[in-house]
Design an enzyme around this catalytic site. Structure first.
Site, short mmCIF file in Angstrom:
data_model
loop_
_atom_site.label_atom_id
_atom_site.label_comp_id
_atom_site.label_asym_id
_atom_site.label_seq_id
_atom_site.Cartn_x
_atom_site.Cartn_y
_atom_site.Cartn_z
N HIS A 93 3.13 3.37 -8.98
CA HIS A 93 2.97 1.94 -9.25
C HIS A 93 4.22 1.36 -9.92
O HIS A 93 4.64 0.24 -9.63
CB HIS A 93 1.74 1.71 -10.12
CG HIS A 93 0.44 2.05 -9.44
ND1 HIS A 93 0.08 1.48 -8.22
CD2 HIS A 93 -0.57 2.89 -9.78
CE1 HIS A 93 -1.10 1.96 -7.86
NE2 HIS A 93 -1.51 2.81 -8.79
N ASP A 98 0.83 -1.20 0.00
CA ASP A 98 0.00 0.00 0.00
C ASP A 98 0.87 1.26 0.00
O ASP A 98 1.94 1.29 0.61
CB ASP A 98 -0.90 -0.01 1.24
CG ASP A 98 -2.07 0.93 1.12
OD1 ASP A 98 -2.28 1.50 0.04
OD2 ASP A 98 -2.78 1.13 2.13
N LEU A 115 11.96 -20.32 -4.02
CA LEU A 115 10.93 -19.47 -3.41
C LEU A 115 9.68 -19.56 -4.27
O LEU A 115 9.76 -19.54 -5.50
CB LEU A 115 11.40 -18.01 -3.34
CG LEU A 115 10.35 -16.94 -3.02
CD1 LEU A 115 9.92 -17.04 -1.56
CD2 LEU A 115 10.89 -15.53 -3.30
#
Length: 248
Positions: free
Chosen positions: A41, A24, A135
């Protein structure tokens, strides 16, 4: 008779097995710099690249991020279009790097809401990286925690299970991340302190960490601070402190 949870208690570890993040603050980061929201962004994608690398280096097996919620379609159309474009470019440009570094990529959510081009890129990326084990990097896109539970219920009902056979374990098998351990650590950047319909079922016993750092500024140092906070928590899962101490 009282209902007793039969869910296994996960072993404690200094390094979280699974970290979930709400990224956020991209728009506010850009606004403070008098830049368009899309610039925030784009900077957020760079931050994510660094966090993926940091998690891999620290031995975190699973990382899940909330990239686009089912509620985000309510944002201005121009921003939604830019986000879709950014998502597509990231799929085109980042997956090869993930594969080279042994990282498995997957997306969870209602993918029918995306263009066929994006759906195709997701399928290709998941197939390419499927066998990577360093991962598992999961992106929640067009995802909502309530949607996840509802679609799991529908699948459970479609399997023909009898009402008396319905259980937490049976339902959990149909959640979108049923094959992953539930998150040990949840991080939300940007100062807000809520879960925002993210992994509602899976976060039941997760340790929550909220930080004022805006996502584009979140780096390895901030990640280490979150993990350090996690290490101070006593994870009881309904037990007493004495029981936790005796089991350790």
């Amino acid at each position: 008779m009282a209902t007793r949870s039969k869910q296994a208690i996960p072993a404690s570890a200094d390094v979280p097995r699974h970290i979930a993040i709400i990224m956020d603050g991209n728009g506010r980061w850009a606004k403070r710099r008098l830049m368009p929201r899309v610039a925030g962004h784009r900077k957020g994608v760079e931050a994510l690249r660094g966090v993926i690398r940091a998690c891999a280096e620290r031995g975190v097996p699973h990382l899940t991020v909330f990239a686009f919620s089912s509620e985000n379609w309510r944002r201005p159309q121009e921003e939604v279009s830019l986000l879709m474009e950014l998502f597509m470019r990231a799929l085109e440009n980042e997956v090869a790097r993930l594969h080279e570094n042994g990282i498995r990529f997957r997306v969870v959510g209602d993918l029918s809401g995306f263009s066929e081009r994006i759906q195709s890129l997701i399928r290709d990326a998941e197939a390419l990286t499927h066998n990577n084990a360093r991962l598992t990097f999961t992106v929640a896109a067009n995802y909502g925690g309530r949607w996840d539970i509802v679609q799991a219920v529908k699948k459970l009902m479609a399997s023909g299970v009898a009402p008396q056979a319905v259980s937490e374990a049976a339902l959990a098998q149909h959640l979108s991340m049923a094959d992953l351990p539930e998150p040990d650590l949840f991080i939300r950047t940007g100062g807000e302190q809520r879960i925002s319909n993210f992994l509602l079922w899976q976060l039941a016993y997760t340790e929550l960490h909220f930080t004022n750092v805006l996502w584009p500024d979140f780096d390895a140092v901030a990640l280490d601070a979150a993990i350090a906070s996690y290490r101070t928590r006593e994870r009881r899962f309904g037990r007493t402190s004495e029981q936790v101490s005796a089991a350790s």
